[in-house]
Design a protein around this motif. Structure first.
Motif, PDB file in Angstrom:
ATOM      1  N   GLY A   1      13.470   9.058 -15.071  1.00 31.21           N
ATOM      2  CA  GLY A   1      14.663   8.956 -15.903  1.00 31.21           C
ATOM      3  C   GLY A   1      15.897   8.424 -15.190  1.00 31.21           C
ATOM      4  N   VAL A   2      15.798   8.223 -13.881  1.00 30.02           N
ATOM      5  CA  VAL A   2      16.938   7.681 -13.126  1.00 30.02           C
ATOM      6  C   VAL A   2      17.139   6.197 -13.436  1.00 30.02           C
ATOM      7  N   GLY A   3      16.045   5.530 -13.742  1.00 28.21           N
ATOM      8  CA  GLY A   3      16.102   4.096 -13.983  1.00 28.21           C
ATOM      9  C   GLY A   3      15.740   3.310 -12.740  1.00 28.21           C
ATOM     10  N   LEU A   4      15.912   2.036 -12.794  1.00 27.79           N
ATOM     11  CA  LEU A   4      15.563   1.173 -11.668  1.00 27.79           C
ATOM     12  C   LEU A   4      16.387   1.511 -10.428  1.00 27.79           C
ATOM     13  N   ARG A   5      15.753   1.332  -9.279  1.00 24.47           N
ATOM     14  CA  ARG A   5      16.459   1.447  -8.000  1.00 24.47           C
ATOM     15  C   ARG A   5      16.321   0.124  -7.259  1.00 24.47           C
TER      16      ARG A   5
ATOM     17  N   GLN B   1       0.819  -1.221   0.000  1.00 26.84           N
ATOM     18  CA  GLN B   1       0.000   0.000   0.000  1.00 26.84           C
ATOM     19  C   GLN B   1       0.848   1.263   0.000  1.00 26.84           C
ATOM     20  N   SER B   2       2.147   1.118  -0.282  1.00 29.62           N
ATOM     21  CA  SER B   2       3.070   2.257  -0.162  1.00 29.62           C
ATOM     22  C   SER B   2       2.949   3.262  -1.300  1.00 29.62           C
ATOM     23  N   GLY B   3       2.362   2.838  -2.418  1.00 27.03           N
ATOM     24  CA  GLY B   3       2.367   3.682  -3.614  1.00 27.03           C
ATOM     25  C   GLY B   3       3.565   3.405  -4.496  1.00 27.03           C
ATOM     26  N   ASN B   4       4.522   2.662  -3.983  1.00 23.59           N
ATOM     27  CA  ASN B   4       5.685   2.272  -4.778  1.00 23.59           C
ATOM     28  C   ASN B   4       5.312   1.158  -5.753  1.00 23.59           C
ATOM     29  N   ARG B   5       6.126   1.031  -6.800  1.00 20.88           N
ATOM     30  CA  ARG B   5       5.936  -0.050  -7.758  1.00 20.88           C
ATOM     31  C   ARG B   5       7.278  -0.741  -7.994  1.00 20.88           C
ATOM     32  N   VAL B   6       7.206  -2.053  -8.204  1.00 21.70           N
ATOM     33  CA  VAL B   6       8.421  -2.857  -8.375  1.00 21.70           C
ATOM     34  C   VAL B   6       8.282  -3.760  -9.592  1.00 21.70           C
TER      35      VAL B   6
ATOM     36  N   CYS C   1      15.719  -2.046 -20.286  1.00 21.15           N
ATOM     37  CA  CYS C   1      14.281  -2.108 -20.580  1.00 21.15           C
ATOM     38  C   CYS C   1      13.501  -1.054 -19.794  1.00 21.15           C
ATOM     39  N   TRP C   2      13.926  -0.790 -18.557  1.00 19.86           N
ATOM     40  CA  TRP C   2      13.210   0.117 -17.669  1.00 19.86           C
ATOM     41  C   TRP C   2      14.013   1.395 -17.396  1.00 19.86           C
ATOM     42  N   ALA C   3      14.806   1.829 -18.356  1.00 16.64           N
ATOM     43  CA  ALA C   3      15.685   2.984 -18.149  1.00 16.64           C
ATOM     44  C   ALA C   3      14.927   4.296 -17.939  1.00 16.64           C
ATOM     45  N   ASP C   4      13.662   4.348 -18.346  1.00 20.70           N
ATOM     46  CA  ASP C   4      12.911   5.596 -18.295  1.00 20.70           C
ATOM     47  C   ASP C   4      12.154   5.799 -16.986  1.00 20.70           C
ATOM     48  N   VAL C   5      12.201   4.836 -16.072  1.00 24.76           N
ATOM     49  CA  VAL C   5      11.397   4.938 -14.850  1.00 24.76           C
ATOM     50  C   VAL C   5      12.107   5.787 -13.796  1.00 24.76           C
ATOM     51  N   ASN C   6      11.382   6.092 -12.712  1.00 23.36           N
ATOM     52  CA  ASN C   6      11.913   6.939 -11.634  1.00 23.36           C
ATOM     53  C   ASN C   6      12.441   8.268 -12.184  1.00 23.36           C
TER      54      ASN C   6
ATOM     55  N   TYR D   1      14.698 -11.452   2.225  1.00 21.14           N
ATOM     56  CA  TYR D   1      14.336 -12.525   1.311  1.00 21.14           C
ATOM     57  C   TYR D   1      14.871 -12.302  -0.097  1.00 21.14           C
ATOM     58  N   GLY D   2      15.636 -11.221  -0.297  1.00 23.10           N
ATOM     59  CA  GLY D   2      16.210 -10.955  -1.604  1.00 23.10           C
ATOM     60  C   GLY D   2      15.975  -9.524  -2.057  1.00 23.10           C
ATOM     61  N   PRO D   3      16.520  -9.138  -3.222  1.00 22.87           N
ATOM     62  CA  PRO D   3      16.390  -7.768  -3.705  1.00 22.87           C
ATOM     63  C   PRO D   3      15.049  -7.481  -4.367  1.00 22.87           C
ATOM     64  N   LYS D   4      14.682  -6.204  -4.338  1.00 22.34           N
ATOM     65  CA  LYS D   4      13.544  -5.715  -5.111  1.00 22.34           C
ATOM     66  C   LYS D   4      14.029  -4.581  -5.995  1.00 22.34           C
ATOM     67  N   PHE D   5      13.441  -4.501  -7.185  1.00 23.33           N
ATOM     68  CA  PHE D   5      13.822  -3.473  -8.140  1.00 23.33           C
ATOM     69  C   PHE D   5      12.627  -2.542  -8.340  1.00 23.33           C
ATOM     70  N   PHE D   6      12.802  -1.281  -7.962  1.00 20.85           N
ATOM     71  CA  PHE D   6      11.701  -0.323  -7.930  1.00 20.85           C
ATOM     72  C   PHE D   6      11.645   0.490  -9.217  1.00 20.85           C
ATOM     73  N   THR D   7      10.436   0.560  -9.782  1.00 23.24           N
ATOM     74  CA  THR D   7      10.195   1.384 -10.957  1.00 23.24           C
ATOM     75  C   THR D   7       9.609   2.740 -10.563  1.00 23.24           C
ATOM     76  N   LYS D   8       9.075   2.813  -9.347  1.00 18.30           N
ATOM     77  CA  LYS D   8       8.519   4.062  -8.842  1.00 18.30           C
ATOM     78  C   LYS D   8       8.648   4.073  -7.325  1.00 18.30           C
ATOM     79  N   VAL D   9       9.269   5.140  -6.805  1.00 25.91           N
ATOM     80  CA  VAL D   9       9.439   5.266  -5.358  1.00 25.91           C
ATOM     81  C   VAL D   9       8.701   6.509  -4.886  1.00 25.91           C
ATOM     82  N   VAL D  10       7.600   6.288  -4.194  1.00 23.90           N
ATOM     83  CA  VAL D  10       6.842   7.369  -3.570  1.00 23.90           C
ATOM     84  C   VAL D  10       7.272   7.512  -2.116  1.00 23.90           C
ATOM     85  N   LYS D  11       7.435   6.372  -1.464  1.00 26.04           N
ATOM     86  CA  LYS D  11       7.859   6.318  -0.068  1.00 26.04           C
ATOM     87  C   LYS D  11       9.163   5.529   0.003  1.00 26.04           C
ATOM     88  N   GLU D  12      10.217   6.173   0.520  1.00 25.78           N
ATOM     89  CA  GLU D  12      11.517   5.517   0.569  1.00 25.78           C
ATOM     90  C   GLU D  12      11.459   4.246   1.425  1.00 25.78           C
TER      91      GLU D  12
END
Length: 289
Positions: free
Chosen positions: A250-254, A224-229, A243-248, A260-271
């Protein structure tokens, strides 16, 4: 009396029991050494170069990923640890085939080249007349072979791959021989095969175009954070940054590490309240494998 593939795994386990003496067959042992030598050559000889092309081993992968690979799009550099795991997979393949032979099962057509609609590939082998693909798997992936759920979650396209081998051999069933590379468990999964010709036709058409197909998977909400992965299937792709260079903006994936492992964020609303990590470097063309 001939054995059938149905007894393969218990026969392999019986062979490994420490209270049963067993002398390796000389021919089987020589084949094992020879094939491991070839694997070493593929890893370290500078004359063995990876040249991307449509093959049976990648027809099951998402069309966009295949397009990126063939067109040599920027991809992530594989870490030494990942390359080490790949070689471990080569060893497991040869080890399981050796065990199958030593357990009295008939192994033939190892690395036999097949072709469908102009697309070539090399099957691992046939065991007791059945087309077999040997896989090393993480504990998570091994459950798919053990519980027969691979068809529902097959991000690497294994079923299309083995279907191509079986179809070329005129068989409507094939089998995966898999090993959990952490726990050492062995499993056999029989699967009905499918006609791969329509998929090959689709991929050929996609590769003729100057632009890649649509993204393979949409990104998904992170609670429910508003973030997308990224969807889980995209996390394994070596082209995900390109593939996802345009997200965040223009910064790209974060990337953020979780227990349990890494997550790759396409949109960060809440850090996220966890450590961010630097994504792997990318390179513009494939290197030797």
């Amino acid at each position: 009396m001939y054995k059938t593939i149905d007894t393969l795994v218990p026969d392999m386990y019986n062979l490994l029991k420490t209270d049963v003496a067993h002398a390796l067959n000389g021919d089987n042992k020589s084949l094992f050494y020879k094939n491991m030598g070839r694997a070493l050559y593929r890893k370290f000889d500078s004359d063995y170069a990876y040249e991307p092309r449509l093959r049976m081993s990648n027809i099951g992968k998402p069309a966009r990923q295949v397009w990126y690979d063939i067109n040599k799009a920027p991809r992530e550099t594989l870490s030494a640890a990942t390359l080490n795991k790949f070689f471990f997979g080569d060893f497991i393949e040869e080890w399981l085939i050796l065990l199958a032979r030593e357990a009295g099962h008939f192994v033939e057509d190892t690395q036999k080249e097949i072709e469908i609609e102009g697309i070539k590939g090399r099957m691992d082998c046939k065991i007791d007349g059945v087309v077999v693909d040997v896989k090393s798997a993480s504990p998570f992936s091994f459950k798919k072979f053990k519980n027969n759920t691979l068809e529902k979650d097959d991000p690497f396209g294994y079923i299309d791959q083995i279907s191509g081998y079986a179809q070329a051999e005129g068989q409507d069933e094939a089998a995966f021989l898999a090993m959990d590379k952490v726990g050492g468990h062995i499993g056999l999964l029989k699967v009905p095969t499918r006609d791969v010709r329509p998929r090959i036709k689709m991929l050929k058409a996609a590769l003729e175009k100057d632009t890649p197909p649509e993204r393979c998977y949409a990104d998904v909400p992170e609670g429910q954070s508003g973030n997308r992965v990224l969807a889980m299937q995209c996390s394994y792709c070596p082209f995900k940054q390109h593939c996802w260079a345009d997200v965040n903006d223009g910064v790209g994936l974060r990337g953020f590490n979780y227990s349990y492992g890494p997550k790759f964020f396409t949109k960060v609303v809440k850090e996220p309240r966890t450590m961010e990590f630097k994504l792997d470097a990318i390179r513009s063309s494939p290197t030797t494998n």
